[in-house]
Motif scaffolding. Structure first.
Motif, PDB file in Angstrom:
ATOM      1  N   LEU A 169       7.168-155.737 -10.189  1.00 54.91           N
ATOM      2  CA  LEU A 169       6.613-155.582  -8.853  1.00 54.91           C
ATOM      3  C   LEU A 169       5.503-154.533  -8.898  1.00 54.91           C
ATOM      4  O   LEU A 169       5.566-153.565  -9.664  1.00 54.91           O
ATOM      5  N   VAL A 170       4.486-154.732  -8.074  1.00 55.21           N
ATOM      6  CA  VAL A 170       3.387-153.777  -7.951  1.00 55.21           C
ATOM      7  C   VAL A 170       3.197-153.456  -6.475  1.00 55.21           C
ATOM      8  O   VAL A 170       3.730-154.132  -5.593  1.00 55.21           O
ATOM      9  N   LEU A 171       2.421-152.421  -6.225  1.00 53.35           N
ATOM     10  CA  LEU A 171       2.158-151.983  -4.858  1.00 53.35           C
ATOM     11  C   LEU A 171       0.791-152.467  -4.411  1.00 53.35           C
ATOM     12  O   LEU A 171      -0.203-152.287  -5.112  1.00 53.35           O
ATOM     13  N   ALA A 172       0.734-153.100  -3.235  1.00 49.96           N
ATOM     14  CA  ALA A 172      -0.533-153.499  -2.619  1.00 49.96           C
ATOM     15  C   ALA A 172      -0.760-152.629  -1.388  1.00 49.96           C
ATOM     16  O   ALA A 172       0.109-152.561  -0.498  1.00 49.96           O
ATOM     17  N   VAL A 173      -1.926-151.937  -1.354  1.00 51.05           N
ATOM     18  CA  VAL A 173      -2.254-151.070  -0.220  1.00 51.05           C
ATOM     19  C   VAL A 173      -3.704-151.325   0.189  1.00 51.05           C
ATOM     20  O   VAL A 173      -4.505-151.860  -0.579  1.00 51.05           O
ATOM     21  N   ALA A 174      -4.041-150.918   1.392  1.00 47.12           N
ATOM     22  CA  ALA A 174      -5.427-151.025   1.846  1.00 47.12           C
ATOM     23  C   ALA A 174      -6.320-150.105   1.002  1.00 47.12           C
ATOM     24  O   ALA A 174      -5.873-149.075   0.485  1.00 47.12           O
ATOM     25  N   ALA A 175      -7.561-150.502   0.872  1.00 52.08           N
ATOM     26  CA  ALA A 175      -8.490-149.736   0.023  1.00 52.08           C
ATOM     27  C   ALA A 175      -8.657-148.299   0.498  1.00 52.08           C
ATOM     28  O   ALA A 175      -8.962-147.411  -0.305  1.00 52.08           O
ATOM     29  N   ASP A 176      -8.463-148.043   1.802  1.00 48.13           N
ATOM     30  CA  ASP A 176      -8.614-146.680   2.318  1.00 48.13           C
ATOM     31  C   ASP A 176      -7.266-145.981   2.505  1.00 48.13           C
ATOM     32  O   ASP A 176      -7.190-144.920   3.139  1.00 48.13           O
ATOM     33  N   HIS A 177      -6.211-146.540   1.941  1.00 47.03           N
ATOM     34  CA  HIS A 177      -4.888-145.921   2.040  1.00 47.03           C
ATOM     35  C   HIS A 177      -4.830-144.688   1.141  1.00 47.03           C
ATOM     36  O   HIS A 177      -5.499-144.620   0.106  1.00 47.03           O
TER      37      HIS A 177
ATOM     38  N   PRO B 169       5.833-147.583 -12.031  1.00 48.61           N
ATOM     39  CA  PRO B 169       6.632-147.534 -13.258  1.00 48.61           C
ATOM     40  C   PRO B 169       8.140-147.640 -13.032  1.00 48.61           C
ATOM     41  O   PRO B 169       8.880-147.914 -13.974  1.00 48.61           O
ATOM     42  N   ASP B 170       8.588-147.416 -11.815  1.00 54.56           N
ATOM     43  CA  ASP B 170      10.033-147.405 -11.568  1.00 54.56           C
ATOM     44  C   ASP B 170      10.505-148.605 -10.744  1.00 54.56           C
ATOM     45  O   ASP B 170      11.501-148.535 -10.023  1.00 54.56           O
ATOM     46  N   THR B 171       9.804-149.738 -10.815  1.00 61.49           N
ATOM     47  CA  THR B 171      10.270-150.947 -10.108  1.00 61.49           C
ATOM     48  C   THR B 171      10.962-151.893 -11.078  1.00 61.49           C
ATOM     49  O   THR B 171      10.842-151.770 -12.296  1.00 61.49           O
ATOM     50  N   GLY B 172      11.645-152.852 -10.520  1.00 63.13           N
ATOM     51  CA  GLY B 172      12.279-153.880 -11.327  1.00 63.13           C
ATOM     52  C   GLY B 172      11.312-155.030 -11.608  1.00 63.13           C
ATOM     53  O   GLY B 172      10.102-154.900 -11.433  1.00 63.13           O
ATOM     54  N   THR B 173      11.878-156.153 -12.035  1.00 64.00           N
ATOM     55  CA  THR B 173      11.066-157.326 -12.356  1.00 64.00           C
ATOM     56  C   THR B 173      11.485-158.511 -11.508  1.00 64.00           C
ATOM     57  O   THR B 173      12.558-158.508 -10.899  1.00 64.00           O
ATOM     58  N   MET B 174      10.617-159.528 -11.492  1.00 65.48           N
ATOM     59  CA  MET B 174      10.918-160.781 -10.820  1.00 65.48           C
ATOM     60  C   MET B 174      10.691-161.923 -11.792  1.00 65.48           C
ATOM     61  O   MET B 174       9.789-161.865 -12.639  1.00 65.48           O
ATOM     62  N   GLN B 175      11.476-162.962 -11.656  1.00 62.16           N
ATOM     63  CA  GLN B 175      11.317-164.136 -12.498  1.00 62.16           C
ATOM     64  C   GLN B 175      10.488-165.193 -11.784  1.00 62.16           C
ATOM     65  O   GLN B 175      10.482-165.281 -10.562  1.00 62.16           O
ATOM     66  N   VAL B 176       9.774-165.969 -12.576  1.00 64.37           N
ATOM     67  CA  VAL B 176       9.110-167.181 -12.098  1.00 64.37           C
ATOM     68  C   VAL B 176       9.793-168.335 -12.801  1.00 64.37           C
ATOM     69  O   VAL B 176      10.007-168.300 -14.018  1.00 64.37           O
ATOM     70  N   ALA B 177      10.154-169.358 -12.052  1.00 64.09           N
ATOM     71  CA  ALA B 177      10.937-170.448 -12.633  1.00 64.09           C
ATOM     72  C   ALA B 177      10.400-171.803 -12.210  1.00 64.09           C
ATOM     73  O   ALA B 177       9.791-171.946 -11.144  1.00 64.09           O
TER      74      ALA B 177
END
Length: 312
Positions: free
Chosen positions: A166-174, A260-268
């Motif tokens: 997982l990654v973080l998505a934020v506004a460009a001015d965040h 760096p401290d998130t888990g993972t997700m699977q694609v199936a």
């Protein structure tokens, strides 16, 4: 008029020689001559002008040759098509994908199918969350799905093809957009944008990640799909935790940061349980092979997954 008589006629018409035609057909010359006489008798015309020195097509024979060539080509094409379909090398497969997978996974799948199965047509149904794909698979509206487990309901088989963080998505001015390193704990006071589906696998992964950091995310806005979700993030109405393949999307006014401290997700890959359509089998195999290295990583690290027809 028998099909073999047409093939016999075509061989003699091509060679204008009964002996050569018989050799090509692997039959005795008298049997071939008799079959041609039967055909002429049935049609009531002479197809060949015969002398002791040569055999030539009559005007009626010339006409019939053109028709027979067309008929035999059509029959051969039909036989070839039937055999390709039975072998899973021809047909139509309706493929459902999440909004992100259209950008991150579809190109590799489509290229592999075009290369390995050139007579198979992929019909893409995009921007479907996992629950919707499961419903459509069970209802027969799609044949294969590229989704994120866990699946919703019964009757669906899955095969992991990719694993991503997982990654973080934020506004460009965040405030976090300029931070070199972001931790999940930094999101404790943030408002979140999530999918409006009650069974969203991405939502579940985001909530699980936040709870592991000791807080429950504040869900401020819901989105019906990935484009809407990213638009809300770009507007500064909240942050989002999304699979890393979101980077494959065109992102305007949205910044993506690793966590760096998130888990993972699977694609199936998902399909209806018990579906024995050979072309679906073939496309599933080609798509899985296109992500073979990712699938190997998934099998090493994933928790109890069920492969298509093969319990782990």
């Amino acid at each position: 008029m028998e099909l073999r008589h047409l093939r016999y006629f075509a061989a003699v018409a091509d060679t204008c020689h009964f002996g050569q035609a018989a050799a090509r057909l692997h039959i005795a010359q008298p049997a071939l001559s008799y079959a041609i006489r039967q055909l002429e008798s049935e049609l009531g015309v002479s197809l060949f002008a015969r002398t002791t020195r040569q055999v030539a097509l009559t005007a009626a024979g010339e006409f019939l040759k053109g028709e027979v060539d067309r008929i035999l080509l059509s029959i051969d094409a039909a036989v070839d098509g039937v055999q390709r379909v039975a072998a899973g090398r021809s047909g139509v497969v309706r493929l459902g994908l999440t909004g992100i997978a259209v950008f991150s996974h579809l190109p590799r799948i489509a290229r592999a199918v075009r290369s390995e199965l050139p007579h198979v047509e992929l019909r893409v149904v995009s921007d479907l969350l996992t629950p919707d794909q499961c419903d459509r698979l069970r209802g027969g509206a799609i044949d294969l799905g590229v989704l994120r487990p866990p699946v919703v309901g019964e009757g669906i088989e899955v095969r992991t093809i990719d694993v991503e963080p997982l990654v973080l998505a934020v506004a460009a001015d965040h405030r976090l957009a300029v931070e070199p390193v972001v931790s999940v704990d930094d999101l404790r006071s943030e408002s979140f944008v999530m999918y409006d589906s009650r069974d969203s696998a991405v939502n579940e992964a985001a909530v699980r990640t936040c709870r592991a950091a000791g807080f429950v995310p504040h869900r401020a806005h819901d989105a019906s799909g990935t484009p809407v979700l990213l638009a809300l993030v770009a507007a500064g109405l909240g942050v989002a935790l999304l699979p890393a393949s979101v980077r494959a999307l065109p992102l305007e006014n949205v910044v993506v940061r690793d966590l760096p401290d998130t888990g993972t997700m699977q694609v199936a890959l998902a399909r209806r349980a018990g579906d024995d359509n050979p072309v679906v089998d073939a496309v599933a195999a080609v798509a899985a092979a296109a992500f073979a290295s990712a699938s190997a990583r998934a099998l090493d690290s994933s928790i109890g997954e069920t492969a298509m027809g093969e319990p782990r």
